[in-house]
Scaffold this active site. Structure first.
Site, PDB file in Angstrom:
ATOM      1  N   PRO A  88     -86.044  37.075 -29.374  1.00  0.00           N
ATOM      2  CA  PRO A  88     -87.451  37.497 -29.472  1.00  0.00           C
ATOM      3  C   PRO A  88     -88.075  37.093 -30.808  1.00  0.00           C
ATOM      4  O   PRO A  88     -89.292  37.027 -30.933  1.00  0.00           O
ATOM      5  CB  PRO A  88     -87.374  39.015 -29.345  1.00  0.00           C
ATOM      6  CG  PRO A  88     -86.063  39.303 -28.739  1.00  0.00           C
ATOM      7  CD  PRO A  88     -85.133  38.212 -29.222  1.00  0.00           C
ATOM      8  N   GLU A 115     -77.336  43.734 -30.010  1.00  0.00           N
ATOM      9  CA  GLU A 115     -78.531  43.702 -30.875  1.00  0.00           C
ATOM     10  C   GLU A 115     -78.846  42.300 -31.343  1.00  0.00           C
ATOM     11  O   GLU A 115     -79.892  42.040 -31.939  1.00  0.00           O
ATOM     12  CB  GLU A 115     -78.327  44.630 -32.084  1.00  0.00           C
ATOM     13  CG  GLU A 115     -78.112  46.090 -31.727  1.00  0.00           C
ATOM     14  CD  GLU A 115     -79.183  46.581 -30.740  1.00  0.00           C
ATOM     15  OE1 GLU A 115     -78.807  47.029 -29.639  1.00  0.00           O
ATOM     16  OE2 GLU A 115     -80.392  46.408 -31.054  1.00  0.00           O
ATOM     17  N   ARG A 153     -87.529  19.749 -15.209  1.00  0.00           N
ATOM     18  CA  ARG A 153     -88.651  19.236 -14.401  1.00  0.00           C
ATOM     19  C   ARG A 153     -89.278  18.001 -15.047  1.00  0.00           C
ATOM     20  O   ARG A 153     -90.019  17.264 -14.407  1.00  0.00           O
ATOM     21  CB  ARG A 153     -89.706  20.321 -14.197  1.00  0.00           C
ATOM     22  CG  ARG A 153     -89.171  21.562 -13.486  1.00  0.00           C
ATOM     23  CD  ARG A 153     -90.244  22.635 -13.338  1.00  0.00           C
ATOM     24  NE  ARG A 153     -91.164  22.302 -12.251  1.00  0.00           N
ATOM     25  CZ  ARG A 153     -92.345  21.739 -12.435  1.00  0.00           C
ATOM     26  NH1 ARG A 153     -92.756  21.469 -13.647  1.00  0.00           N
ATOM     27  NH2 ARG A 153     -93.125  21.468 -11.404  1.00  0.00           N
ATOM     28  N   ASP A 168     -98.737  19.377 -13.525  1.00  0.00           N
ATOM     29  CA  ASP A 168     -98.383  20.794 -13.644  1.00  0.00           C
ATOM     30  C   ASP A 168     -99.494  21.611 -14.255  1.00  0.00           C
ATOM     31  O   ASP A 168    -100.340  21.100 -14.971  1.00  0.00           O
ATOM     32  CB  ASP A 168     -97.219  20.913 -14.643  1.00  0.00           C
ATOM     33  CG  ASP A 168     -95.899  20.947 -13.928  1.00  0.00           C
ATOM     34  OD1 ASP A 168     -94.895  20.846 -14.617  1.00  0.00           O
ATOM     35  OD2 ASP A 168     -95.910  21.055 -12.696  1.00  0.00           O
TER      36      ASP A 168
HETATM   37  C1  4FV Z   1     -85.110  37.060 -25.714  1.00  0.00           C
HETATM   38  C2  4FV Z   1     -86.484  36.855 -25.497  1.00  0.00           C
HETATM   39  C3  4FV Z   1     -84.434  38.361 -25.753  1.00  0.00           C
HETATM   40  C4  4FV Z   1     -82.566  40.267 -27.575  1.00  0.00           C
HETATM   41  C5  4FV Z   1     -81.292  40.983 -27.874  1.00  0.00           C
HETATM   42  C6  4FV Z   1     -80.883  39.313 -26.213  1.00  0.00           C
HETATM   43  C7  4FV Z   1     -82.354  39.586 -26.264  1.00  0.00           C
HETATM   44  C8  4FV Z   1     -80.240  40.434 -26.951  1.00  0.00           C
HETATM   45  N1  4FV Z   1     -84.543  35.872 -25.886  1.00  0.00           N
HETATM   46  N2  4FV Z   1     -86.689  35.501 -25.519  1.00  0.00           N
HETATM   47  N3  4FV Z   1     -87.449  37.750 -25.281  1.00  0.00           N
HETATM   48  N4  4FV Z   1     -83.129  38.340 -26.151  1.00  0.00           N
HETATM   49  O1  4FV Z   1     -85.024  39.398 -25.458  1.00  0.00           O
HETATM   50  O2  4FV Z   1     -85.513  34.935 -25.752  1.00  0.00           O
HETATM   51  O3  4FV Z   1     -79.210  39.928 -27.736  1.00  0.00           O
END
Ligand code: 4FV
Length: 249
Positions: A88, A115, A153, A168
Site C-alpha cells: 500500500p 504487517e 495484455r 482499451d
Molecule cells: C497491497 C495493496 C496490500 C499489506 C500488508 C499485504 C498488504 C500485507 N499491495 N497494493 N493495497 N498489501 O494491501 O499492493 O503484507
C-alpha cells in the site's frame, strides 16, 4: 516474458495460470509464471519466515534472511528483472505502468504477508513499490496477479486480434464506450440503431461520444491528463448547445 513470484502461498497462482488468456499465454510459451516459496529459503526445522516486530505492537513482520536468499536466487535466474514489491506504500498502479512493464522481458514480484517486510529488504533489493489501491489486503499475491494480468495484455500476440489492448479503457485516458451484443432487444431496451447500421464512420463517432460522455460523467479527472481532441470538442459543443436550449426553455 518471465514472471517470478516470491510468496509463502505459491499454490494461489495455480488457478490464475490455469484459466483464460493467462492460461493460453502460458501454454503458447509467450509467458512463464514461476511461483517460488519463500519458505524454501528459511532456516531451521520450522522454516520460519516471520517474527515479532521490534518496538512491540501487534502483528508479525517478514524476516529479512529468507527474503534476501529468495530474491538473490531469483536474480541469479533473472538478472535483468526489476524487483517489484506489492505494498500500500507503493506508487499507484495504472495502465501506463502496465504498458511499461510489458517491455521488460522478466520481472520478480515480492508478495508480502502479515504487517509487511523488514524495511532493510526494501532498501537493499526492491527496485519498485507498487500499490493497486488505498486499502489493506492480507497479502501481496492478489495484487501481483492484478499487475501480471494487466501487463500480459500488452504482450504482442497474447490478446487475440479481436481484443487489442490499444483500444482499451485508459489507453487514451478515456473510459471505454458502451458495448452491446445480441439480442437486439432485451428488457424492453433496444440496441442503439447506429450500431446496426453498418456505417462504420457513424459507429466510430457514436463510440467516441459514448466514451467521452462516460468519462465526463464518471471520471472527469482523466480529462485533466489529456485535453480534448477536435472531434471531442465538437461533441462537447453540441451538448452545450442542447443543454443551453434546455436551460433557456
Ligand atoms: C497491497 C495493496 C496490500 C499489506 C500488508 C499485504 C498488504 C500485507 N499491495 N497494493 N493495497 N498489501 O494491501 O499492493 O503484507
Amino acid at each position: 516474458m518471465r514472471f517470478c513470484v516470491l510468496t509463502i502461498f505459491p499454490e494461489m497462482f495455480d488457478a490464475f495460470a490455469g484459466h483464460g488468456i493467462m492460461r493460453r499465454a502460458v501454454e503458447s510459451g509467450k509467458i512463464r509464471l514461476e511461483p517460488v516459496n519463500i519458505r524454501d529459503f528459511a532456516e531451521g526445522r520450522h522454516r520460519v519466515t516471520d517474527d515479532r516486530p521490534y518496538g512491540g505492537g501487534s502483528g508479525m513482520v517478514m524476516k529479512p534472511e529468507p527474503l534476501a536468499a529468495a530474491i538473490q536466487s531469483a536474480k541469479s535466474e533473472l538478472p535483468e528483472a526489476p524487483v517489484v514489491l506489492l505494498t500500500p506504500q507503493g506508487r499507484r498502479f495504472d495502465q501506463e505502468t502496465a504498458r511499461q512493464y510489458a517491455a521488460c522481458r522478466e520481472m520478480i514480484f515480492v508478495c508480502g504477508r502479515y504487517e509487511g517486510l523488514d524495511e532493510r529488504i526494501c532498501e537493499a533489493y526492491v527496485d519498485d513499490e507498487i500499490s493497486i489501491g488505498d486499502y489493506v489486503l492480507t497479502g501481496g499475491e492478489l495484487p501481483a496477479m492484478v499487475v501480471m494480468d494487466a501487463v500480459i495484455r500488452h504482450i504482442p500476440g497474447v490478446l487475440g486480434a479481436e481484443d487489442a489492448a490499444e483500444c482499451d479503457s485508459f489507453s487514451a485516458s478515456r473510459l471505454e464506450h458502451a458495448h452491446y451484443t445480441r439480442p437486439g432487444a432485451f428488457c424492453q431496451k433496444e440496441v442503439p440503431g447506429v450500431l446496426l447500421s453498418g456505417n462504420h464512420r457513424a459507429i466510430e463517432e457514436w463510440r467516441r461520444e459514448s466514451a467521452l460522455l462516460r468519462t465526463i460523467l464518471r471520471r472527469p479527472d482523466l480529462l485533466e491528463q489529456t485535453g480534448l481532441t477536435e472531434p471531442e470538442k465538437k461533441i462537447v459543443q453540441k451538448w452545450c448547445r442542447r443543454l443551453e436550449a434546455l436551460a433557456s426553455d
